[in-house]
Design an enzyme around this catalytic site. Structure first.
Site, mmCIF file in Angstrom:
data_model
loop_
_atom_site.group_PDB
_atom_site.id
_atom_site.type_symbol
_atom_site.label_atom_id
_atom_site.label_comp_id
_atom_site.label_asym_id
_atom_site.label_seq_id
_atom_site.Cartn_x
_atom_site.Cartn_y
_atom_site.Cartn_z
ATOM 1 N N GLY A 12 0.840 -1.203 0.000
ATOM 2 C CA GLY A 12 0.000 0.000 0.000
ATOM 3 C C GLY A 12 0.863 1.236 0.000
ATOM 4 O O GLY A 12 0.459 2.304 0.465
ATOM 5 N N GLY A 14 1.936 3.131 -2.326
ATOM 6 C CA GLY A 14 1.744 4.148 -3.351
ATOM 7 C C GLY A 14 0.950 5.350 -2.891
ATOM 8 O O GLY A 14 0.908 6.378 -3.576
ATOM 9 N N ARG A 15 0.320 5.237 -1.736
ATOM 10 C CA ARG A 15 -0.542 6.341 -1.290
ATOM 11 C C ARG A 15 -0.526 6.462 0.235
ATOM 12 O O ARG A 15 -0.138 5.521 0.934
ATOM 13 C CB ARG A 15 -1.996 6.093 -1.694
ATOM 14 C CG ARG A 15 -2.200 5.913 -3.170
ATOM 15 C CD ARG A 15 -3.695 5.852 -3.471
ATOM 16 N NE ARG A 15 -3.987 5.009 -4.611
ATOM 17 C CZ ARG A 15 -3.933 5.391 -5.875
ATOM 18 N NH1 ARG A 15 -3.581 6.619 -6.174
ATOM 19 N NH2 ARG A 15 -4.240 4.552 -6.847
ATOM 20 N N ASP A 57 -1.121 -7.492 -5.740
ATOM 21 C CA ASP A 57 -2.387 -7.588 -5.016
ATOM 22 C C ASP A 57 -2.125 -8.499 -3.813
ATOM 23 O O ASP A 57 -1.871 -9.698 -3.985
ATOM 24 C CB ASP A 57 -3.451 -8.193 -5.944
ATOM 25 C CG ASP A 57 -4.798 -8.367 -5.257
ATOM 26 O OD1 ASP A 57 -4.862 -8.246 -4.009
ATOM 27 O OD2 ASP A 57 -5.790 -8.631 -5.954
ATOM 28 N N TYR A 148 -14.478 -4.044 8.547
ATOM 29 C CA TYR A 148 -13.187 -3.371 8.777
ATOM 30 C C TYR A 148 -12.750 -3.472 10.240
ATOM 31 O O TYR A 148 -11.598 -3.754 10.545
ATOM 32 C CB TYR A 148 -13.348 -1.914 8.349
ATOM 33 C CG TYR A 148 -12.107 -1.058 8.382
ATOM 34 C CD1 TYR A 148 -11.170 -1.115 7.337
ATOM 35 C CD2 TYR A 148 -11.880 -0.153 9.413
ATOM 36 C CE1 TYR A 148 -10.052 -0.302 7.342
ATOM 37 C CE2 TYR A 148 -10.769 0.668 9.429
ATOM 38 C CZ TYR A 148 -9.854 0.591 8.386
ATOM 39 O OH TYR A 148 -8.743 1.410 8.393
ATOM 40 N N ALA A 151 -11.510 -6.931 10.962
ATOM 41 C CA ALA A 151 -10.167 -7.141 10.391
ATOM 42 C C ALA A 151 -9.114 -6.423 11.233
ATOM 43 O O ALA A 151 -8.045 -6.978 11.525
ATOM 44 C CB ALA A 151 -10.135 -6.633 8.945
ATOM 45 N N LYS A 152 -9.405 -5.193 11.634
ATOM 46 C CA LYS A 152 -8.395 -4.402 12.350
ATOM 47 C C LYS A 152 -8.159 -4.947 13.767
ATOM 48 O O LYS A 152 -7.040 -4.856 14.294
ATOM 49 C CB LYS A 152 -8.811 -2.927 12.390
ATOM 50 C CG LYS A 152 -8.759 -2.249 11.017
ATOM 51 C CD LYS A 152 -7.433 -2.479 10.329
ATOM 52 C CE LYS A 152 -7.176 -1.523 9.176
ATOM 53 N NZ LYS A 152 -5.944 -1.854 8.434
HETATM 54 P P1 NDP Z 1 -4.995 4.788 1.081
HETATM 55 O O1 NDP Z 1 -6.267 4.417 0.427
HETATM 56 O O2 NDP Z 1 -4.444 6.150 0.902
HETATM 57 O O3 NDP Z 1 -3.837 3.731 0.678
HETATM 58 C C1 NDP Z 1 -4.075 2.362 0.715
HETATM 59 C C2 NDP Z 1 -3.401 1.725 -0.479
HETATM 60 O O4 NDP Z 1 -3.600 0.293 -0.414
HETATM 61 C C3 NDP Z 1 -3.981 2.184 -1.826
HETATM 62 O O5 NDP Z 1 -2.939 2.572 -2.705
HETATM 63 C C4 NDP Z 1 -4.700 0.946 -2.315
HETATM 64 O O6 NDP Z 1 -4.715 0.800 -3.728
HETATM 65 C C5 NDP Z 1 -3.862 -0.159 -1.718
HETATM 66 N N1 NDP Z 1 -4.550 -1.445 -1.766
HETATM 67 C C6 NDP Z 1 -5.866 -1.715 -1.582
HETATM 68 N N2 NDP Z 1 -6.112 -3.016 -1.762
HETATM 69 C C7 NDP Z 1 -4.937 -3.604 -2.073
HETATM 70 C C8 NDP Z 1 -4.538 -4.916 -2.394
HETATM 71 N N3 NDP Z 1 -5.408 -5.941 -2.403
HETATM 72 N N4 NDP Z 1 -3.233 -5.151 -2.661
HETATM 73 C C9 NDP Z 1 -2.343 -4.153 -2.644
HETATM 74 N N5 NDP Z 1 -2.648 -2.876 -2.365
HETATM 75 C C10 NDP Z 1 -3.943 -2.603 -2.080
HETATM 76 O O7 NDP Z 1 -5.208 4.454 2.631
HETATM 77 P P2 NDP Z 1 -4.463 4.941 3.966
HETATM 78 O O8 NDP Z 1 -3.087 5.367 3.681
HETATM 79 O O9 NDP Z 1 -5.390 5.825 4.662
HETATM 80 O O10 NDP Z 1 -4.440 3.560 4.760
HETATM 81 C C11 NDP Z 1 -3.267 2.773 4.970
HETATM 82 C C12 NDP Z 1 -3.568 1.741 6.057
HETATM 83 O O11 NDP Z 1 -3.860 2.439 7.265
HETATM 84 C C13 NDP Z 1 -4.796 0.881 5.760
HETATM 85 O O12 NDP Z 1 -4.579 -0.420 6.218
HETATM 86 C C14 NDP Z 1 -5.881 1.549 6.567
HETATM 87 O O13 NDP Z 1 -6.899 0.649 6.882
HETATM 88 C C15 NDP Z 1 -5.107 2.018 7.761
HETATM 89 N N6 NDP Z 1 -5.748 3.096 8.511
HETATM 90 C C16 NDP Z 1 -6.035 4.306 7.919
HETATM 91 C C17 NDP Z 1 -6.646 5.312 8.661
HETATM 92 C C18 NDP Z 1 -6.994 6.648 8.082
HETATM 93 O O14 NDP Z 1 -7.619 7.463 8.776
HETATM 94 N N7 NDP Z 1 -6.607 6.979 6.863
HETATM 95 C C19 NDP Z 1 -6.998 5.107 10.061
HETATM 96 C C20 NDP Z 1 -6.645 3.816 10.584
HETATM 97 C C21 NDP Z 1 -6.043 2.862 9.826
HETATM 98 P P3 NDP Z 1 -5.976 1.356 -4.563
HETATM 99 O O15 NDP Z 1 -5.909 2.832 -4.430
HETATM 100 O O16 NDP Z 1 -5.734 0.843 -5.935
HETATM 101 O O17 NDP Z 1 -7.189 0.772 -3.887
#
Ligand code: NDP
Length: 245
Positions: A12, A14-15, A57, A148, A151-152
């Site tokens: 993950g 990339g973002r 993935d 969610y 899972a968490k």
């Molecule tokens: P983002 O959506 O910014 O980044 C998550 C990245 O994971 C995306 O690039 C997404 O790709 C990628 N992704 C999704 N599914 C898959 C997959 N099957 N295989 C590989 N990559 C995948 O989310 P955040 O940065 O906010 O979240 C990061 C982590 O932190 C997550 O686990 C989230 O649950 C957790 N989190 C976030 C919080 C928040 O407030 N933001 C709070 C608490 C926890 P694509 O864009 O293509 O879907």
């Protein structure tokens, strides 16, 4: 430069939080493999930090095993695994579909399990490793997030269990549980609720003791601490990073 000569893999990456973590680890000397569902966002993060981008993935065992093998092959070893890949499919229970459940459970729980299982091989062999899983304050319960939050909460159990299993091999396994962090994920939540994102952020900040929402860098710095030798006697823990208790 806590990560000189260390190799890190961030899913993950990339973002959002993953991208900030990849940047933080690289800025302190790590060679980073930036992994994401699509190659393009991974590449955008990897290029400026001299990392390697990979599309994977995390729900697919073969892709995960090839990604980890490639990290070891191209970067020489694997010291750090940070599992940030994540999605949300929120809905109240009576409207939550099987697909909403499967996709969220598979991405967070199976994805982290597959990555950890693949990564432990290199870490156990070299008797050194750090894993950090992304939990969430939703693990404590959050309306509309049966999938969610389950899972968490599960990831906290996984971190504790792997800390027991891998501790004898000098591998630390911990979880970080962020609260509200400004990323695409929270923007998507606001959109789903039909709320303006700026108003959503102000509302969230007012509920937080420190009176602000989190930024990806707030989480990345705690992840980096858990990936460093400064925390070498910390394992099986979940650190809440939410601007309050
Ligand atoms: P983002 O959506 O910014 O980044 C998550 C990245 O994971 C995306 O690039 C997404 O790709 C990628 N992704 C999704 N599914 C898959 C997959 N099957 N295989 C590989 N990559 C995948 O989310 P955040 O940065 O906010 O979240 C990061 C982590 O932190 C997550 O686990 C989230 O649950 C957790 N989190 C976030 C919080 C928040 O407030 N933001 C709070 C608490 C926890 P694509 O864009 O293509 O879907």
């Amino acid at each position: 430069m806590r990560f000189t000569d260390r190799v890190a893999l961030v899913t993950g990456g990339g973002r959002g939080i993953g991208a900030a973590t990849a940047g933080r680890l690289a800025s302190e000397g790590a060679r980073v493999m930036v992994s994401d569902m699509d190659l393009e966002p991974a590449r955008e993060v990897a290029e400026p930090i001299g990392g390697v981008a990979v599309a994977c993935d995390v729900t697919q065992r073969e892709q995960v095993e090839e990604m980890v093998a490639r990290a070891v092959r191209e970067l020489g070893r694997l010291d750090v695994l940070v599992c940030c890949a994540g999605i949300i499919r929120d809905n109240l229970l009576f409207k939550m579909t099987d697909d909403d459940w499967d996709l969220v459970i598979d991405t967070h729980l199976k994805g982290t399990f597959l990555c950890a299982r693949a990564a432990q091989k290199a870490m156990v062999a070299q008797k050194y490793g750090k894993m950090v899983f992304l939990s969430s304050t939703s693990a404590l319960g959050n309306r509309g997030q049966t999938n969610y939050s389950t899972a968490k909460a599960g990831l906290q159990g996984m971190a504790r269990t792997l800390a027991l299993e891998l501790g004898p091999f000098n591998v630390n396994v911990n979880a970080v549980a962020p609260g509200f962090v400004e990323t695409r994920m929270t923007r998507a939540t606001a959109e789903r609720m039909g709320v303006d994102f700026e108003a959503f952020k102000i509302g969230a900040a007012s509920q937080i003791p420190l009176q602000r929402i989190g930024q990806p860098e707030d989480i990345a710095s705690v992840i980096a601490f858990l990936c460093s030798d400064e925390s070498s006697f910390v394992s099986g823990q979940t650190i809440y990073v939410r601007g309050g208790p």
